[in-house]
Scaffold this motif. Structure first.
Motif, PDB file in Angstrom:
ATOM      1  N   LEU A 341       0.931  -1.109  -0.054  1.00 39.45           N
ATOM      2  CA  LEU A 341       0.166  -0.012   0.013  1.00 39.45           C
ATOM      3  C   LEU A 341       0.798   1.325  -0.047  1.00 39.45           C
ATOM      4  O   LEU A 341       1.764   1.379   0.772  1.00 39.45           O
ATOM      5  CB  LEU A 341      -0.838  -0.037   1.373  1.00 39.45           C
ATOM      6  CG  LEU A 341      -2.022  -1.240   1.416  1.00 39.45           C
ATOM      7  CD1 LEU A 341      -2.479  -1.068   2.779  1.00 39.45           C
ATOM      8  CD2 LEU A 341      -3.177  -0.661   0.479  1.00 39.45           C
ATOM      9  N   CYS A 343       0.874   5.510   0.132  1.00 36.02           N
ATOM     10  CA  CYS A 343      -0.085   6.924   0.239  1.00 36.02           C
ATOM     11  C   CYS A 343       0.985   8.173  -0.134  1.00 36.02           C
ATOM     12  O   CYS A 343       2.011   8.237   0.435  1.00 36.02           O
ATOM     13  CB  CYS A 343      -0.288   7.107   1.792  1.00 36.02           C
ATOM     14  SG  CYS A 343      -0.912   8.426   2.338  1.00 36.02           S
ATOM     15  N   ASP A 345       1.468  12.063  -2.271  1.00 39.57           N
ATOM     16  CA  ASP A 345       0.905  13.492  -2.342  1.00 39.57           C
ATOM     17  C   ASP A 345       1.774  14.196  -3.646  1.00 39.57           C
ATOM     18  O   ASP A 345       2.754  14.857  -3.226  1.00 39.57           O
ATOM     19  CB  ASP A 345       0.849  14.337  -0.950  1.00 39.57           C
ATOM     20  CG  ASP A 345       0.363  15.953  -1.540  1.00 39.57           C
ATOM     21  OD1 ASP A 345      -0.517  15.750  -2.319  1.00 39.57           O
ATOM     22  OD2 ASP A 345       0.661  16.723  -0.600  1.00 39.57           O
ATOM     23  N   ASP A 350       2.121   5.067 -11.594  1.00 36.78           N
ATOM     24  CA  ASP A 350       1.038   4.123 -11.392  1.00 36.78           C
ATOM     25  C   ASP A 350       1.358   2.819 -11.429  1.00 36.78           C
ATOM     26  O   ASP A 350       1.871   2.377 -12.819  1.00 36.78           O
ATOM     27  CB  ASP A 350      -0.001   4.654 -12.480  1.00 36.78           C
ATOM     28  CG  ASP A 350      -1.269   3.743 -12.420  1.00 36.78           C
ATOM     29  OD1 ASP A 350      -1.544   2.765 -11.569  1.00 36.78           O
ATOM     30  OD2 ASP A 350      -2.143   3.739 -13.287  1.00 36.78           O
ATOM     31  N   ILE A 355      -1.571  -1.081  -4.352  1.00 34.04           N
ATOM     32  CA  ILE A 355      -2.795  -0.116  -3.906  1.00 34.04           C
ATOM     33  C   ILE A 355      -2.184   1.331  -3.597  1.00 34.04           C
ATOM     34  O   ILE A 355      -1.347   1.461  -2.776  1.00 34.04           O
ATOM     35  CB  ILE A 355      -3.477  -0.856  -2.767  1.00 34.04           C
ATOM     36  CG1 ILE A 355      -3.775  -2.250  -2.987  1.00 34.04           C
ATOM     37  CG2 ILE A 355      -4.757   0.039  -2.584  1.00 34.04           C
ATOM     38  CD1 ILE A 355      -4.903  -2.445  -4.053  1.00 34.04           C
ATOM     39  N   GLN A 356      -2.721   2.420  -4.506  1.00 35.58           N
ATOM     40  CA  GLN A 356      -2.068   3.471  -4.195  1.00 35.58           C
ATOM     41  C   GLN A 356      -3.001   4.655  -4.249  1.00 35.58           C
ATOM     42  O   GLN A 356      -3.882   4.649  -4.751  1.00 35.58           O
ATOM     43  CB  GLN A 356      -1.342   4.106  -5.425  1.00 35.58           C
ATOM     44  CG  GLN A 356      -0.122   3.062  -5.933  1.00 35.58           C
ATOM     45  CD  GLN A 356       0.369   3.297  -7.276  1.00 35.58           C
ATOM     46  OE1 GLN A 356      -0.215   2.845  -8.164  1.00 35.58           O
ATOM     47  NE2 GLN A 356       1.518   3.989  -7.451  1.00 35.58           N
ATOM     48  N   VAL A 357      -2.769   5.285  -2.848  1.00 31.77           N
ATOM     49  CA  VAL A 357      -3.849   6.496  -2.385  1.00 31.77           C
ATOM     50  C   VAL A 357      -3.342   7.757  -2.443  1.00 31.77           C
ATOM     51  O   VAL A 357      -2.387   7.931  -1.634  1.00 31.77           O
ATOM     52  CB  VAL A 357      -4.299   5.971  -0.875  1.00 31.77           C
ATOM     53  CG1 VAL A 357      -5.314   7.035  -0.508  1.00 31.77           C
ATOM     54  CG2 VAL A 357      -4.916   4.456  -0.659  1.00 31.77           C
ATOM     55  N   ASN A 360      -5.424  13.896   0.142  1.00 29.37           N
ATOM     56  CA  ASN A 360      -6.112  15.086  -0.291  1.00 29.37           C
ATOM     57  C   ASN A 360      -6.452  15.882   0.919  1.00 29.37           C
ATOM     58  O   ASN A 360      -7.483  15.646   1.338  1.00 29.37           O
ATOM     59  CB  ASN A 360      -7.431  14.621  -1.262  1.00 29.37           C
ATOM     60  CG  ASN A 360      -8.238  15.710  -1.704  1.00 29.37           C
ATOM     61  OD1 ASN A 360      -8.160  16.962  -1.387  1.00 29.37           O
ATOM     62  ND2 ASN A 360      -9.234  15.650  -2.497  1.00 29.37           N
ATOM     63  N   VAL A 365      -8.153  14.022   3.882  1.00 31.46           N
ATOM     64  CA  VAL A 365      -7.385  12.792   3.411  1.00 31.46           C
ATOM     65  C   VAL A 365      -6.008  13.094   3.793  1.00 31.46           C
ATOM     66  O   VAL A 365      -5.281  13.554   2.749  1.00 31.46           O
ATOM     67  CB  VAL A 365      -7.754  12.086   2.200  1.00 31.46           C
ATOM     68  CG1 VAL A 365      -7.106  10.759   2.004  1.00 31.46           C
ATOM     69  CG2 VAL A 365      -9.387  11.930   1.981  1.00 31.46           C
ATOM     70  N   VAL A 370      -4.854   8.522   6.276  1.00 32.11           N
ATOM     71  CA  VAL A 370      -4.676   7.063   5.251  1.00 32.11           C
ATOM     72  C   VAL A 370      -4.105   5.858   6.115  1.00 32.11           C
ATOM     73  O   VAL A 370      -4.123   4.908   5.764  1.00 32.11           O
ATOM     74  CB  VAL A 370      -4.045   7.636   4.152  1.00 32.11           C
ATOM     75  CG1 VAL A 370      -3.694   6.466   3.100  1.00 32.11           C
ATOM     76  CG2 VAL A 370      -4.805   8.643   3.574  1.00 32.11           C
ATOM     77  N   PHE A 374      -4.675   2.226   6.616  1.00 30.55           N
ATOM     78  CA  PHE A 374      -4.019   1.100   5.983  1.00 30.55           C
ATOM     79  C   PHE A 374      -3.763   0.049   7.046  1.00 30.55           C
ATOM     80  O   PHE A 374      -3.871  -1.090   6.640  1.00 30.55           O
ATOM     81  CB  PHE A 374      -2.454   1.809   5.888  1.00 30.55           C
ATOM     82  CG  PHE A 374      -2.287   2.141   4.473  1.00 30.55           C
ATOM     83  CD1 PHE A 374      -3.534   2.742   3.576  1.00 30.55           C
ATOM     84  CD2 PHE A 374      -1.141   2.854   3.982  1.00 30.55           C
ATOM     85  CE1 PHE A 374      -3.231   3.329   2.337  1.00 30.55           C
ATOM     86  CE2 PHE A 374      -0.820   3.447   2.725  1.00 30.55           C
ATOM     87  CZ  PHE A 374      -1.890   3.613   1.980  1.00 30.55           C
ATOM     88  N   GLN A 377      -6.148  -2.713   6.649  1.00 37.02           N
ATOM     89  CA  GLN A 377      -6.109  -3.391   5.358  1.00 37.02           C
ATOM     90  C   GLN A 377      -5.222  -4.316   5.081  1.00 37.02           C
ATOM     91  O   GLN A 377      -4.959  -4.966   4.060  1.00 37.02           O
ATOM     92  CB  GLN A 377      -5.795  -2.033   4.195  1.00 37.02           C
ATOM     93  CG  GLN A 377      -6.911  -1.068   4.075  1.00 37.02           C
ATOM     94  CD  GLN A 377      -8.041  -1.720   3.051  1.00 37.02           C
ATOM     95  OE1 GLN A 377      -7.556  -1.913   1.887  1.00 37.02           O
ATOM     96  NE2 GLN A 377      -9.025  -1.157   3.468  1.00 37.02           N
TER      97      GLN A 377
END
Length: 555
Positions: A341, A343, A345, A350, A355-357, A360, A365, A370, A374, A377
């Motif tokens: 995972l 996270c 900014d 990509d 899994i990339q978050v 915001n 967010v 986040v 995680f 998850q």
């Protein structure tokens, strides 16, 4: 035309299962083979041209065999050279339906839209062998290039400034062509950023190549607002709003390659300043092998990312390649049995299987929020774009203590500085000592152009700045770049990393628990064998990779 797109078409037709698609994608990532070749090898098609026939059927387009096709001059003249190269477009026919064009990426509707705007003609897509399209574009348009001057003269003579509003002007063919050419040249020169800057009397455009800014021929100042508006249209920003900063994104095929550009606007006293951060996905080397790491450091990073828990931090200034190093490390553990995972900014690359978050802040967010999510998850490895505050750092430590490996970045000058930064943020020293596995400090410095590299004798004063005496140098050689066409007369071409690795050991953990200052930790680490950034810089100078000036600039 990505492999995933092509395989999706075959899967939707019921020809392939999920596991068969996965098998081919795995083979592409390990061998680098072309998706068309693999579909043929695996027996899903009889001959690679059948792949194009299937794509054509899917698009409701015509498939043409270009093996014996030579485009007539009159047809080639309908698409200027730079637009053909920029969009990977080859004209094959012109009739009452419009201009029939064979595209390097026929599956991207944006390309068709861009061509329609730039040429002001209806576009009919046809499908053909992409290798043949590329060959024909390169040979047919080899001698000519519509230069900036040609387009600029078109801008001067055109209908710019007539009523119709900014949006109409921003979509006028000459402006579209001009902005496309600026982007094309930037990608060709491997620029990392493009700056559009308004001043009182002129409008400047600069590229950042290998860390330094290069200015290009400026457009007429009165076109600045229209050029800015064109970029805002491409990035889906509000072109009427010029008082507040805006952020957006442009996804574009440039010269047949997928290029992702992050757009940032800033209101200034003379208009909006716009900066595009260019992420050319085809030139990104996210393989650990390609980062020119010293062998011992390469092995160390491999071992560290395999660990079940702990924190690994990469530190350095903005643009030092921290994210690239972390992603290259993550890709080594990006396997079916490992949940990853990230996270960030914003999300820069990509990557399939991770899994990339995106963070915001506007909607709350944050990194900390986040990171908390995680932990529910069931991850194995977590990457946090940056440890900005105590809350994020504390949760990262908690994650590490509960059996997760956490990778992150910090902005400090050197590796030992990262340790004291965490303690200064408010993290308990005993927890930092217990969880931190290693800190890697990193810089990117320009490498000497191989085409014009020459030996030279540095002056005594510059050697003194490096802290070297003539006695220490012995028979070592120094090099510099003379400057040539290949490197735009700069003497440098490409960049490579400088590294400083702080490997946590018991003596260092004791010092952290005692809240020892950075200088004491650094001294102890050097005693225990840590090579500093400056020492790694000297190694690169002696190996002929870079110059003394570059090392002095970054260490």
């Amino acid at each position: 035309m990505t492999a995933q797109y092509v395989l999706d078409i075959f899967q939707n037709r019921g020809v392939m299962s999920d596991s068969q698609v996965g098998e081919i994608l795995d083979e592409i990532s390990t061998t680098g083979k072309d998706v068309k070749r693999l579909l043929n090898d695996y027996g899903y098609v009889q001959g690679e041209e059948q792949v194009y026939e299937v794509i054509a059927e899917e698009l409701g387009a015509e498939y043409i065999d270009l093996r014996r096709y030579e485009p007539p001059r009159a047809l080639l003249d309908l698409i200027p050279a730079n637009i053909a190269k920029m969009h990977g477009a080859l004209p094959v026919n012109f009739d009452e339906q419009g201009l029939h064009v064979a595209l390097l990426d026929p599956l991207n509707p944006q390309t068709v839209e861009d061509l329609r705007f730039a040429l002001d003609k209806p576009i009919v897509v046809v499908v053909a062998d992409t290798d043949r399209i590329e060959d024909l574009i390169n040979t047919s348009y080899a001698a000519e290039n519509e230069g900036m001057e040609d387009i600029l003269s078109g801008l001067q003579l055109g209908d710019m400034g007539k009523p119709g509003g900014l949006e109409t002007e921003a979509n006028a063919a000459p402006i579209v062509r001009y902005v496309d050419l600026v982007l094309f040249q930037a990608v060709k020169q491997k620029a990392s950023d493009i700056h559009f800057e308004p001043f009182e009397g002129d409008f400047k455009i600069r590229y950042r190549v290998d860390g330094g800014l290069v200015e290009m021929a400026p457009p007429p100042p009165h076109l600045g607002t229209i050029i800015t508006s064109r970029i805002k249209v491409m990035a889906n920003l509000n072109i009427a709003e010029r008082r507040i900063p805006q952020d957006g994104r442009i996804m574009k095929i440039v010269g047949g390659k997928q290029v992702d550009m992050r757009v940032s606007t800033l209101p200034t006293i003379h208009g909006e300043s716009v900066v595009l951060r260019v992420l050319d996905r085809s030139s990104i080397n996210l393989d650990l092998e390609n980062l020119a790491l010293p062998p011992a450091l390469y092995d160390y990073i491999l071992d560290t990312v395999q660990k079940p828990n702990g924190i690994f931090i990469v530190t350095g200034p903005t643009g030092a390649g921290k994210t690239t190093t972390l992603y290259a490390a993550l890709r080594k553990v990006n396997t079916v049995d490992c949940k990853l995972l990230t996270c960030e900014d914003p999300v820069e690359y990509d990557i399939e299987g991770i899994i990339q978050v995106p963070v915001n802040e506007a909607v709350g967010v944050t990194f900390a929020k986040v990171l908390r999510a995680f932990l529910r998850q069931d991850p194995d490895r977590i990457m946090v774009g940056e440890m900005r505050d105590k809350e994020t750092a504390t949760i990262a430590i908690q994650a590490s203590l509960t059996g997760h490996l956490v990778l992150s970045t910090l902005h400090t000058n050197d590796a030992p500085g990262a340790v004291t930064r965490l303690v200064d943020m408010g993290c308990e020293p005993f927890l930092v000592a217990a969880t931190l596995e290693a800190v890697l400090a990193q810089r990117l410095l320009r490498t000497i152009c191989k085409s014009c590299r020459v030996p030279y004798e540095p002056s005594e004063s510059i050697l003194n700045q490096l802290g070297l005496s003539p006695h220490e140098i012995g028979d070592k050689h120094f090099y510099t770049g003379r400057g040539c066409e290949d490197c735009n007369s700069s003497g440098y071409r490409g960049r490579r990393g400088l590294y400083e690795l702080l490997d946590m050991s018991d003596p260092l953990r004791d010092l952290i628990c005692e809240r020892a200052p950075t200088v004491v930790i650094k001294q102890k680490a050097i005693e225990l064998g840590m090579l500093t950034l400056r020492e790694d810089g000297l190694r690169n100078i002696y190996d002929g990779n870079t110059t003394i000036e570059e090392v002095l600039k970054y260490t």
